[in-house]
Design an enzyme around this catalytic site. Sequence first.
Site: not given
Length: 369
Positions: A326, A360
């Site tokens: 992330c 991400e």
Amino acid sequence: MNCKYFGECGSCRNYKDGYEGQLLKKIELNKERFKDMYSSEIDICKSPDSGYRARAEFKIWHIGDDIQYAMNALEHKGVVIIDECPQVNEHILKLMPSLLKEIKDKQIDKKLFGADFLSSSSGEIVVSLLYHKKLDTEWELQAKEISQKLGVYIIGRSRKQKVVVGQDYVTETLHVNGSDYKFMQIENSFTQPNPRVNEQMIAWAMHQFDGINGDLLELYCGAGNFTIPFASKFDKVLATEISKSSIAAAKNNMLLNDVTNIEFVRMSAEEFVQALDGVREFRRMAEIDINSYELKSIFVDPPRAGMDEESCAFAARHDNILYISCNPETLHRDLIYLTKTHDIQRMAMFDQFPYTDHVEMGVKLTKKA
């Protein structure tokens, strides 16, 4: 997405060129970021243009005797009063005005400073109301009436207090590669906020393990978002997670999906490495026969800080590494270490958070010949 608060609300920052324009900027930024180690195409998983968030947090702003939703203003210059947010799914969007009206009518708005929404794709919703005061039985009675009238679950939170009206979770169904997976998603614990991108992430990750045999080790497994689907790809899966509530949800999700070949262990990635190497003994590992696993593949989905050098060194022991990140910055740092022993085979970018700078990333690595 059209939003009347573009340019004022700090939730969206990259909006001037529309969805495709902001996506292109992210693609170019990350191609440049990783060009020193990967030059092939990056797989792109796009988000719906609007209505993509199943989880949202709003301030409650008091103006005289009235209350309104509010968000931080752009550059954190105060707040922006809002009456809608096209980021959220249709169920949250529909609920927002009626919830505010009921809170005011039932007079449970005093000292209320926040409202958090958690929704399933089918419309099951938990609303957490955040207070700067202790909640009494009268509050609970009024909250029950609102819950029944609006068909939602309500949680009241104040310091050291949690009052649950109904239940504190929703059950989400994700559709991946022609299969349905059910997940208990608990209020105030981590869940993927964008279910449509989440489905694409899981499908991409599963595809990276095509044709790979043996067993899988997963670190940072959360509530089993990836673990449950991965179980169909491997003989056995061993998964670790530090959060007690997430491990409890993961075990429940295993039952929800009739999966039997996963063992969940509550420990950090660092603790697991120590246990595997015999540095420390943990009672939580006592019933697990680690020698029965053929662990040639590892999957990691760490927090924004990424992995420490010890965890990277441990991951590098495995033939196949799949890394979901992330935070592309810490991913790049970790890949500098991992590419000493492994080659990058595929990369993907998942647009979980449209109109922001956040994405991400997914990376598949295999051990060098």
